[in-house]
Design a protein around this motif. Structure first.
Motif, PDB file in Angstrom:
ATOM      1  N   LEU A 186      -8.195  12.222  -4.408  1.00  0.00           N
ATOM      2  CA  LEU A 186      -7.191  13.234  -4.091  1.00  0.00           C
ATOM      3  C   LEU A 186      -6.698  13.913  -5.370  1.00  0.00           C
ATOM      4  O   LEU A 186      -6.581  15.145  -5.442  1.00  0.00           O
ATOM      5  CB  LEU A 186      -5.998  12.600  -3.376  1.00  0.00           C
ATOM      6  N   THR A 187      -6.412  13.106  -6.364  1.00  0.00           N
ATOM      7  CA  THR A 187      -5.884  13.637  -7.628  1.00  0.00           C
ATOM      8  C   THR A 187      -6.885  14.560  -8.299  1.00  0.00           C
ATOM      9  O   THR A 187      -6.553  15.664  -8.742  1.00  0.00           O
ATOM     10  CB  THR A 187      -5.500  12.487  -8.562  1.00  0.00           C
ATOM     11  N   ALA A 232       4.015  10.411  -6.928  1.00  0.00           N
ATOM     12  CA  ALA A 232       5.122  10.838  -7.775  1.00  0.00           C
ATOM     13  C   ALA A 232       4.663  11.077  -9.209  1.00  0.00           C
ATOM     14  O   ALA A 232       5.127  12.027  -9.874  1.00  0.00           O
ATOM     15  CB  ALA A 232       6.234   9.796  -7.742  1.00  0.00           C
ATOM     16  N   GLU A 233       3.729  10.260  -9.696  1.00  0.00           N
ATOM     17  CA  GLU A 233       3.289  10.375 -11.088  1.00  0.00           C
ATOM     18  C   GLU A 233       2.211  11.438 -11.273  1.00  0.00           C
ATOM     19  O   GLU A 233       2.244  12.201 -12.246  1.00  0.00           O
ATOM     20  CB  GLU A 233       2.757   9.027 -11.576  1.00  0.00           C
ATOM     21  N   HIS A 234       1.253  11.491 -10.325  1.00  0.00           N
ATOM     22  CA  HIS A 234       0.069  12.317 -10.551  1.00  0.00           C
ATOM     23  C   HIS A 234       0.000  13.574  -9.687  1.00  0.00           C
ATOM     24  O   HIS A 234      -0.684  14.526 -10.051  1.00  0.00           O
ATOM     25  CB  HIS A 234      -1.193  11.477 -10.305  1.00  0.00           C
ATOM     26  N   LEU A 235       0.682  13.577  -8.549  1.00  0.00           N
ATOM     27  CA  LEU A 235       0.611  14.721  -7.637  1.00  0.00           C
ATOM     28  C   LEU A 235       2.015  15.080  -7.135  1.00  0.00           C
ATOM     29  O   LEU A 235       2.292  15.024  -5.938  1.00  0.00           O
ATOM     30  CB  LEU A 235      -0.310  14.404  -6.456  1.00  0.00           C
ATOM     31  N   PRO A 236       2.910  15.449  -8.027  1.00  0.00           N
ATOM     32  CA  PRO A 236       4.287  15.722  -7.602  1.00  0.00           C
ATOM     33  C   PRO A 236       4.411  16.917  -6.667  1.00  0.00           C
ATOM     34  O   PRO A 236       5.437  17.057  -5.987  1.00  0.00           O
ATOM     35  CB  PRO A 236       5.013  15.979  -8.932  1.00  0.00           C
ATOM     36  N   THR A 294       7.217  11.446   2.065  1.00  0.00           N
ATOM     37  CA  THR A 294       8.256  10.438   2.212  1.00  0.00           C
ATOM     38  C   THR A 294       7.578   9.164   2.716  1.00  0.00           C
ATOM     39  O   THR A 294       6.909   9.198   3.747  1.00  0.00           O
ATOM     40  CB  THR A 294       9.333  10.876   3.218  1.00  0.00           C
ATOM     41  N   PRO A 295       7.684   8.047   2.006  1.00  0.00           N
ATOM     42  CA  PRO A 295       6.997   6.832   2.453  1.00  0.00           C
ATOM     43  C   PRO A 295       7.376   6.480   3.884  1.00  0.00           C
ATOM     44  O   PRO A 295       8.545   6.588   4.278  1.00  0.00           O
ATOM     45  CB  PRO A 295       7.491   5.759   1.476  1.00  0.00           C
ATOM     46  N   PRO A 296       6.408   6.068   4.698  1.00  0.00           N
ATOM     47  CA  PRO A 296       6.708   5.726   6.090  1.00  0.00           C
ATOM     48  C   PRO A 296       7.650   4.532   6.178  1.00  0.00           C
ATOM     49  O   PRO A 296       7.556   3.592   5.401  1.00  0.00           O
ATOM     50  CB  PRO A 296       5.336   5.406   6.677  1.00  0.00           C
ATOM     51  N   ASN A 340       0.817  -1.215   0.000  1.00  0.00           N
ATOM     52  CA  ASN A 340       0.000   0.000   0.000  1.00  0.00           C
ATOM     53  C   ASN A 340       0.852   1.267   0.000  1.00  0.00           C
ATOM     54  O   ASN A 340       0.581   2.224  -0.717  1.00  0.00           O
ATOM     55  CB  ASN A 340      -0.929   0.013   1.217  1.00  0.00           C
ATOM     56  N   ARG A 341       1.908   1.268   0.837  1.00  0.00           N
ATOM     57  CA  ARG A 341       2.728   2.495   0.901  1.00  0.00           C
ATOM     58  C   ARG A 341       3.455   2.719  -0.422  1.00  0.00           C
ATOM     59  O   ARG A 341       3.687   3.864  -0.834  1.00  0.00           O
ATOM     60  CB  ARG A 341       3.702   2.446   2.077  1.00  0.00           C
ATOM     61  N   ARG A 342       3.807   1.636  -1.113  1.00  0.00           N
ATOM     62  CA  ARG A 342       4.472   1.779  -2.405  1.00  0.00           C
ATOM     63  C   ARG A 342       3.500   2.273  -3.479  1.00  0.00           C
ATOM     64  O   ARG A 342       3.865   3.105  -4.335  1.00  0.00           O
ATOM     65  CB  ARG A 342       5.098   0.449  -2.820  1.00  0.00           C
ATOM     66  N   ILE A 343       2.274   1.773  -3.437  1.00  0.00           N
ATOM     67  CA  ILE A 343       1.256   2.239  -4.377  1.00  0.00           C
ATOM     68  C   ILE A 343       1.044   3.741  -4.202  1.00  0.00           C
ATOM     69  O   ILE A 343       0.968   4.500  -5.177  1.00  0.00           O
ATOM     70  CB  ILE A 343      -0.058   1.463  -4.167  1.00  0.00           C
ATOM     71  N   MET A 344       0.940   4.176  -2.945  1.00  0.00           N
ATOM     72  CA  MET A 344       0.729   5.605  -2.705  1.00  0.00           C
ATOM     73  C   MET A 344       1.922   6.420  -3.201  1.00  0.00           C
ATOM     74  O   MET A 344       1.744   7.452  -3.864  1.00  0.00           O
ATOM     75  CB  MET A 344       0.510   5.869  -1.215  1.00  0.00           C
ATOM     76  N   ALA A 345       3.132   6.000  -2.868  1.00  0.00           N
ATOM     77  CA  ALA A 345       4.316   6.757  -3.278  1.00  0.00           C
ATOM     78  C   ALA A 345       4.402   6.863  -4.796  1.00  0.00           C
ATOM     79  O   ALA A 345       4.692   7.945  -5.343  1.00  0.00           O
ATOM     80  CB  ALA A 345       5.570   6.097  -2.713  1.00  0.00           C
TER      81      ALA A 345
END
Length: 385
Positions: free
Chosen positions: A380-381, A307-311, A316-318, A298-303
């Motif tokens: 969010l995006t 990075a791609e859609h909301l730079p 910073t990933p937990p 999950n944290r990787r999906i969010m990061a």
């Protein structure tokens, strides 16, 4: 053990059918503000709770059950963290906040200020004010992309009269897992001023690969002698409503004061919660490891999504916890959580409740099924774009 497909299959409708605060406080919104998971709990914990009801273990907490909890926790701490603790020094408390209140009342000089690194877990500052204590806030600073303690500012806070430092590790809300060297540097400041540390390690079992939780009290003989450590199975096994935590007293003086003055805090601990804690520590690690693997995804999906859609979102990933700390200051939102409730239909924690250092940020709970997480990210995006 839970599989990825089983966790993915949990729906918003199912979660709303359970009247938890997370899914009922803001009707119609996606709940992502309370620090709890949407995955239920471990089979061993469920069995322990059913057994408690079936056998009538619903009375006041008995001594033999406390002893079982002490052995269960010390065994877990040794296996998980390499930390050897005297079982007698592991005391039952209802939750970390109750342990914190008792520590402030009975283990610090009356009226002395308390040092609170910020951003901080939301209840700490208001609780301290209710106790009549001044709060000396010390913002964390950014170093090489990570939040770290400002040692000079901590030194100044102790010099200004602070007697107790609140040390949260893994850190809520930033997700930092502080390393041994960092903790030793903090300890040098504490020792210089003869201070004490309240170590909130409630998220200790929730650490991702590449990081390791180091109990602050385990760093040295000095840290053991100036620390009280509060922890619980409540976050890692998702049972915060059961009101059972552990206070580890590695300091002889603190243990003596606790025995004489704080026993009523122990009396508030719930028997079913202690039984659930025993089951979690003794038989719940396989379930926990599977859930941590899912949370890591999950944290990787969010990061990747940010990075791609909301730079423009700072993130910073937990390294531990299941909390994402999002910096929205570039959007100029005075109250970003309220704005996102209105414009995205997501309930998040506003960073301003974590102190001045948190303004412009929000805290998002990642411990949700991936289809729900992806819906959160989509909303969010669309809102922030």
């Amino acid at each position: 053990m839970p599989t990825e497909s089983e966790l993915d299959a949990i729906t918003i409708d199912q979660l709303r059918a359970v009247p938890s605060e997370k899914w009922s406080l803001f009707p119609g919104l996606i709940g992502a503000f309370v620090a709890e998971m949407d995955f239920g709990t471990a089979p061993a914990v469920r069995r322990a709770l059913h057994d408690a009801v079936d056998t009538g273990m619903l009375g006041y907490l008995p001594g033999p059950t406390v002893a079982r909890m002490q052995e269960a926790y010390t065994g877990f701490a040794k296996r998980r963290f390499g930390w050897s603790v005297d079982p007698e020094r592991v005391r039952p408390v209802p939750d970390v906040l109750a342990a914190f209140e008792a520590t402030v009342r009975h283990l610090t000089p009356e009226g002395s200020p308390v040092i609170l690194p910020t951003p901080a877990y939301m209840p700490f500052a208001p609780l301290l004010r209710d106790l009549g204590r001044d709060v000396l806030t010390v913002p964390l600073v950014r170093e090489a992309g990570r939040s770290v303690h400002d040692l000079d500012a901590l030194d100044a806070a102790f010099a200004a009269g602070g007697r107790l430092l609140v040390l949260v590790n893994p850190h809520n809300p930033t997700g930092r897992v502080f390393e041994r060297g960092e903790l030793a540097a903090v300890a040098a400041v504490v020792e210089k001023h003869g201070g004490r540390v309240f170590a909130d390690e409630i998220h200790a079992p929730l650490v991702y690969a590449g990081r390791a939780h180091v109990p602050y009290a385990s760093v040295s003989a000095a840290t053991a002698a100036h620390t009280v450590t509060a922890t619980s199975a409540s976050k890692a096994w998702n049972v915060p409503g059961l009101k059972a935590a552990q206070l580890v007293l590695t300091d002889d003086d603190a243990a003596d004061v606790w025995q004489r003055r704080c026993i009523w805090t122990e009396h508030l601990t719930a028997t079913p919660g202690v039984l659930a804690s025993i089951a979690a520590y003794d038989d719940g690690e396989d379930w926990l490891d599977d859930v941590i693997g899912y949370l890591d995804g999950n944290r990787r999906i969010m990061a990747d999504h940010l990075a791609e859609h909301l730079p423009a979102v700072g993130h910073t990933p937990p390294e531990g916890t299941y909390l994402a700390w999002l910096d929205l200051t570039s959007y100029g939102l005075d109250r970003p959580a309220a704005w996102l409730r209105e414009h995205a239909g997501i309930a998040l924690t506003d960073g301003r409740h974590c102190g001045q250092a948190g303004r412009g940020h929000v805290r998002l709970t990642l411990a949700t099924p991936r289809p729900i997480l992806r819906e959160i990210l989509t909303r969010l995006t669309e809102a922030l774009a």
